[in-house]
Design a protein around this motif. Sequence first.
Motif, PDB file in Angstrom:
ATOM      1  N   TYR A   1       0.749  -1.051  -0.365  1.00  0.00           N
ATOM      2  CA  TYR A   1       0.095  -0.363  -0.117  1.00  0.00           C
ATOM      3  C   TYR A   1       0.743   1.558  -0.130  1.00  0.00           C
ATOM      4  O   TYR A   1       2.287   1.357   0.431  1.00  0.00           O
ATOM      5  CB  TYR A   1      -1.269  -0.264   1.236  1.00  0.00           C
ATOM      6  CG  TYR A   1      -0.368   0.037   2.758  1.00  0.00           C
ATOM      7  CD1 TYR A   1       0.448  -0.880   3.349  1.00  0.00           C
ATOM      8  CD2 TYR A   1      -0.769   0.899   3.356  1.00  0.00           C
ATOM      9  CE1 TYR A   1       0.971  -0.972   4.544  1.00  0.00           C
ATOM     10  CE2 TYR A   1      -0.150   1.360   4.966  1.00  0.00           C
ATOM     11  CZ  TYR A   1       0.299   0.422   4.766  1.00  0.00           C
ATOM     12  OH  TYR A   1       1.361   0.323   6.587  1.00  0.00           O
TER      13      TYR A   1
ATOM     14  N   ALA B   1      -6.300 -10.609  -3.640  1.00  0.00           N
ATOM     15  CA  ALA B   1      -4.835 -11.445  -2.366  1.00  0.00           C
ATOM     16  C   ALA B   1      -4.674 -12.975  -1.767  1.00  0.00           C
ATOM     17  O   ALA B   1      -4.025 -13.707  -1.707  1.00  0.00           O
ATOM     18  CB  ALA B   1      -5.214 -10.695  -0.737  1.00  0.00           C
TER      19      ALA B   1
ATOM     20  N   TYR C   1      -3.196  -9.913   4.778  1.00  0.00           N
ATOM     21  CA  TYR C   1      -3.029  -8.232   4.914  1.00  0.00           C
ATOM     22  C   TYR C   1      -4.608  -7.905   5.960  1.00  0.00           C
ATOM     23  O   TYR C   1      -5.539  -8.163   6.094  1.00  0.00           O
ATOM     24  CB  TYR C   1      -3.641  -7.867   3.801  1.00  0.00           C
ATOM     25  CG  TYR C   1      -4.258  -7.495   3.467  1.00  0.00           C
ATOM     26  CD1 TYR C   1      -5.330  -8.537   2.297  1.00  0.00           C
ATOM     27  CD2 TYR C   1      -5.671  -6.604   3.304  1.00  0.00           C
ATOM     28  CE1 TYR C   1      -6.224  -8.686   1.214  1.00  0.00           C
ATOM     29  CE2 TYR C   1      -6.755  -6.180   3.060  1.00  0.00           C
ATOM     30  CZ  TYR C   1      -7.399  -7.691   1.755  1.00  0.00           C
ATOM     31  OH  TYR C   1      -8.729  -7.783   1.164  1.00  0.00           O
TER      32      TYR C   1
ATOM     33  N   VAL D   1      -0.823  -1.399   7.321  1.00  0.00           N
ATOM     34  CA  VAL D   1      -1.813  -2.448   6.995  1.00  0.00           C
ATOM     35  C   VAL D   1      -0.958  -3.365   7.964  1.00  0.00           C
ATOM     36  O   VAL D   1       1.011  -3.422   6.498  1.00  0.00           O
ATOM     37  CB  VAL D   1      -2.623  -2.654   5.539  1.00  0.00           C
ATOM     38  CG1 VAL D   1      -3.034  -3.652   5.668  1.00  0.00           C
ATOM     39  CG2 VAL D   1      -3.129  -0.905   5.827  1.00  0.00           C
ATOM     40  N   ASP D   2      -0.661  -4.687   8.265  1.00  0.00           N
ATOM     41  CA  ASP D   2       0.272  -5.208   8.213  1.00  0.00           C
ATOM     42  C   ASP D   2      -0.109  -6.298   6.575  1.00  0.00           C
ATOM     43  O   ASP D   2      -1.543  -6.368   6.309  1.00  0.00           O
ATOM     44  CB  ASP D   2       0.131  -6.978   9.061  1.00  0.00           C
ATOM     45  CG  ASP D   2      -0.161  -5.783  10.547  1.00  0.00           C
ATOM     46  OD1 ASP D   2       1.097  -4.777  10.475  1.00  0.00           O
ATOM     47  OD2 ASP D   2      -0.834  -6.279  11.403  1.00  0.00           O
ATOM     48  N   HIS D   3       0.626  -6.959   5.937  1.00  0.00           N
ATOM     49  CA  HIS D   3       0.991  -7.178   4.887  1.00  0.00           C
ATOM     50  C   HIS D   3       1.348  -8.824   4.729  1.00  0.00           C
ATOM     51  O   HIS D   3       2.684  -7.885   5.195  1.00  0.00           O
ATOM     52  CB  HIS D   3       0.692  -6.845   3.724  1.00  0.00           C
ATOM     53  CG  HIS D   3       1.462  -5.669   3.173  1.00  0.00           C
ATOM     54  ND1 HIS D   3       2.522  -5.773   2.629  1.00  0.00           N
ATOM     55  CD2 HIS D   3       1.927  -4.441   4.402  1.00  0.00           C
ATOM     56  CE1 HIS D   3       3.359  -5.156   1.951  1.00  0.00           C
ATOM     57  NE2 HIS D   3       2.615  -4.380   3.050  1.00  0.00           N
ATOM     58  N   THR D   4       1.243  -9.668   4.036  1.00  0.00           N
ATOM     59  CA  THR D   4       2.272 -10.202   3.542  1.00  0.00           C
ATOM     60  C   THR D   4       3.447  -9.269   2.246  1.00  0.00           C
ATOM     61  O   THR D   4       2.786  -8.649   1.375  1.00  0.00           O
ATOM     62  CB  THR D   4       1.940 -12.030   2.385  1.00  0.00           C
ATOM     63  OG1 THR D   4       0.836 -12.171   3.263  1.00  0.00           O
ATOM     64  CG2 THR D   4       3.034 -12.418   2.175  1.00  0.00           C
ATOM     65  N   SER D   5       5.143  -9.878   2.129  1.00  0.00           N
ATOM     66  CA  SER D   5       6.516  -8.714   1.639  1.00  0.00           C
ATOM     67  C   SER D   5       6.773  -9.781   0.864  1.00  0.00           C
ATOM     68  O   SER D   5       7.539  -9.209  -0.128  1.00  0.00           O
ATOM     69  CB  SER D   5       6.563  -8.088   2.335  1.00  0.00           C
ATOM     70  OG  SER D   5       6.094  -7.040   3.153  1.00  0.00           O
TER      71      SER D   5
ATOM     72  N   VAL E   1      -3.142  -3.283  -1.059  1.00  0.00           N
ATOM     73  CA  VAL E   1      -4.379  -4.025  -0.014  1.00  0.00           C
ATOM     74  C   VAL E   1      -4.961  -2.993   1.364  1.00  0.00           C
ATOM     75  O   VAL E   1      -5.554  -3.295   2.053  1.00  0.00           O
ATOM     76  CB  VAL E   1      -3.360  -5.122   1.063  1.00  0.00           C
ATOM     77  CG1 VAL E   1      -3.218  -6.271   0.055  1.00  0.00           C
ATOM     78  CG2 VAL E   1      -1.988  -3.971   1.562  1.00  0.00           C
ATOM     79  N   ASP E   2      -4.835  -1.436   0.691  1.00  0.00           N
ATOM     80  CA  ASP E   2      -5.102  -0.659   0.981  1.00  0.00           C
ATOM     81  C   ASP E   2      -6.330   0.553  -0.169  1.00  0.00           C
ATOM     82  O   ASP E   2      -6.529   1.251  -0.095  1.00  0.00           O
ATOM     83  CB  ASP E   2      -4.457   0.928   2.156  1.00  0.00           C
ATOM     84  CG  ASP E   2      -4.668   1.049   2.742  1.00  0.00           C
ATOM     85  OD1 ASP E   2      -6.054   1.814   2.947  1.00  0.00           O
ATOM     86  OD2 ASP E   2      -4.040   2.447   2.653  1.00  0.00           O
TER      87      ASP E   2
ATOM     88  N   CYS F   1       2.628   2.595   2.847  1.00  0.00           N
ATOM     89  CA  CYS F   1       3.649   2.094   3.830  1.00  0.00           C
ATOM     90  C   CYS F   1       4.411   2.929   3.880  1.00  0.00           C
ATOM     91  O   CYS F   1       5.537   3.638   3.473  1.00  0.00           O
ATOM     92  CB  CYS F   1       3.857   0.647   2.795  1.00  0.00           C
ATOM     93  SG  CYS F   1       5.072  -0.276   3.921  1.00  0.00           S
TER      94      CYS F   1
END
Length: 199
Positions: free
Chosen positions: A72, A142, A149, A163-167, A107-108, A75
């Motif tokens: 996002y 996703a 996320y 936002v926590d998310h897989t990177s 993701v946002d 970030c």
Amino acid sequence: MSPLIRNGLVAFIAALILVLGALIYQYERDSSEQDTPAAVAIGGPFTLTDQNGATRHDSDFRGKLMLVYFGYTFCPDVCPTTLATMTKALEKLGPQATEVVPVFVTVDPDRDTVAQLKLYASNFAPDLVALTGTQDQIAAAANAYRVYYRIAKPDKDGDPYTVDHTSFIYLMGRDGKYLGHFDPNVKADTMAATIGKQL
Ligand code: NI
């Protein structure tokens, strides 16, 4: 043995058999998944909107490799660093980079509007496809990539949320199938070399 104890014992043994059965089933599933990496289904169809307001499907990119990254624009660290690494890796590939489409999926979507994505994408690879959509469209994309996320509560009330998310960065083949993934802290040289082997 009283009927009460006997019934209890029967129930206990039945439960034990169920648990053992489940464990054996899970074990066999795990080992078969290890034998066939192709069974790990990462990627799939998506319908999203790019930074120019055009509708894009994953099938639009068939015939080229895709580098797919979810993040996002607000970030603070991982996303800009990772997108900069992707940009550098594509520069290192030189003219071959035209065979690779870098894709960024937000993701946002509430904050990452088409206009916000356009502004953000201009910092990175010139052909970066930056995608947003409805919450449902983003969730579906996703889910296809097994990306997790979650909006995190800010430390202080009134602060912008993160936002926590897989990177991971996913490398997808010309047929849209998963080839592998990179860690967000991968070096641009390593990424370019790995992509180069698929060209
Ligand atoms: Ni991020």
